[in-house]
Enzyme design. Structure first.
Site, short mmCIF file in Angstrom:
data_model
loop_
_atom_site.label_atom_id
_atom_site.label_comp_id
_atom_site.label_asym_id
_atom_site.label_seq_id
_atom_site.Cartn_x
_atom_site.Cartn_y
_atom_site.Cartn_z
N ARG A 101 0.81 -1.21 0.00
CA ARG A 101 0.00 0.00 0.00
C ARG A 101 0.85 1.26 0.00
NH1 ARG A 101 -3.85 0.11 -2.35
NH2 ARG A 101 -2.78 1.85 -3.35
N LYS A 136 2.89 24.82 -1.99
CA LYS A 136 1.59 24.20 -1.70
C LYS A 136 1.71 22.69 -1.89
CE LYS A 136 -0.94 28.36 -2.94
NZ LYS A 136 -1.87 29.01 -3.89
N LYS A 168 5.59 39.04 0.08
CA LYS A 168 4.20 38.94 -0.36
C LYS A 168 3.37 40.05 0.29
CE LYS A 168 2.68 34.66 -0.75
NZ LYS A 168 2.67 34.41 -2.20
N GLU A 198 6.07 40.22 -4.67
CA GLU A 198 4.76 39.98 -5.27
C GLU A 198 4.05 41.31 -5.50
OE1 GLU A 198 1.80 36.83 -3.69
OE2 GLU A 198 1.08 38.73 -2.89
N ASP A 219 0.97 39.00 -9.78
CA ASP A 219 0.02 38.11 -9.13
C ASP A 219 -1.42 38.44 -9.51
OD1 ASP A 219 -0.66 36.02 -7.27
OD2 ASP A 219 -1.34 37.58 -5.91
#
Length: 288
Positions: A101, A136, A168, A198, A219
């Site tokens: 598995r 992410k 950011k 950003e 962005d």
């Protein structure tokens, strides 16, 4: 091995994942299959795609039982069709089923990421732009998932918070503006480290340019604004790299690439993919 510099971490992770699954033992296998029984396992694709993670699957089986014999029939990066045999594993049936598995889970997920990445890469074929991933990723699986992106033909963005400065929106708010953020970052990092900012509009692009950013991210801009921003950056600072990000899909990525950006980052490479359907079947070798 696959991930130079990360082998010990990977081995310990696999041991932990096996412990999570096996616990005190595989009660089904131990109560239904005699000790000493051996089999040959065929791992095959149940749908077409790009394969990634064969050496990881081999490592899983090796950790479960070093006497298991693993033979790859294809290579990472190969495009396979439904029914293709990916590898053959022979040895103790108990050990094959213990590792089945986890080996399949990793192989399926990494192949799914590689397949999705290749679909994006194919859309921008022939254009001077680089497809990259983001942070992410699944916690604990970042090194593997970023490897799968590379297998699919993409590239890696920063690996974590430690290897590049990315200013950011929240950093801009917290520091009082782009200029202040870049100035403080430049004073606190080594000269070899890049600073990316950003931006969400042309005014921020101009401020990032004046502040001396090395990379400017556009962005969630429209393609028209991206094109205008890219032209502005090229005229003022041709050495600055331009990255596009936000709401990138298979239908929009080529238009974004044609605006003149250097890099397109796509988070959904590693968080919105479909695992490739891969299965393991046993063929009895001999009884115990």
């Amino acid at each position: 091995m696959l991930l130079n510099g990360y082998n010990e971490v990977l081995i310990e992770s696999i041991k932990g994942w096996l412990q999570e699954d096996v616990g005190s033992g595989d009660v089904t296998t131990s109560t239904t299959i005699p000790e000493g029984h051996e089999s040959k396992a065929i791992i095959h694709a149940k749908q077409g795609g790009i394969i990634a993670g064969l050496s990881i699957a081999e490592l899983v089986f090796h950790i479960v039982d070093p006497t298991l014999q693993f033979r790859a029939e294809v290579q990472d990066g190969d495009r396979v069709e439904k029914g293709t045999v990916l590898c053959v594993v022979e040895g103790s049936t108990h050990m094959l089923l213990t590792g089945e598995r986890l080996a399949l889970n990793l192989l399926q997920r990494l192949s799914g990421i590689a397949t999705r990445t290749r679909s994006f890469v194919d859309e921008i074929a022939g254009l001077p732009v680089r497809l990259v991933d983001t942070r992410k990723t699944t916690p604990g699986h970042r090194q593997l998932e970023k490897y799968a992106v590379r297998v699919g033909g993409g590239h890696n963005h920063r690996f974590g918070l430690y290897d590049a400065v990315m200013i950011k929106d929240n950093h801009i708010k917290g520091s009082g503006g782009i200029t202040q953020a870049v100035t403080r970052a430049r004073a606190g990092i080594p000269h070899t480290m890049k600073i990316e900012v950003e931006t969400e509009n042309l005014a921020q692009v101009n401020e990032a340019l004046e502040a001396g950013a090395d990379i400017i991210m556009l962005d969630n801009m429209s393609t028209e604004n991206m094109r205008e921003a890219a032209q502005c950056i090229r005229e003022v600072a041709p050495h600055v790299k331009i990255e596009a990000s936000g709401n990138v899909s298979l239908t929009t990525i080529r238009g974004i690439a044609e605006t003149g950006v250097d890099i397109i980052s796509v988070g959904r490479l590693t968080y919105s993919f479909e695992s490739l359907d891969i299965s393991l079947d046993l063929n009895e070798k001999k009884g115990g």
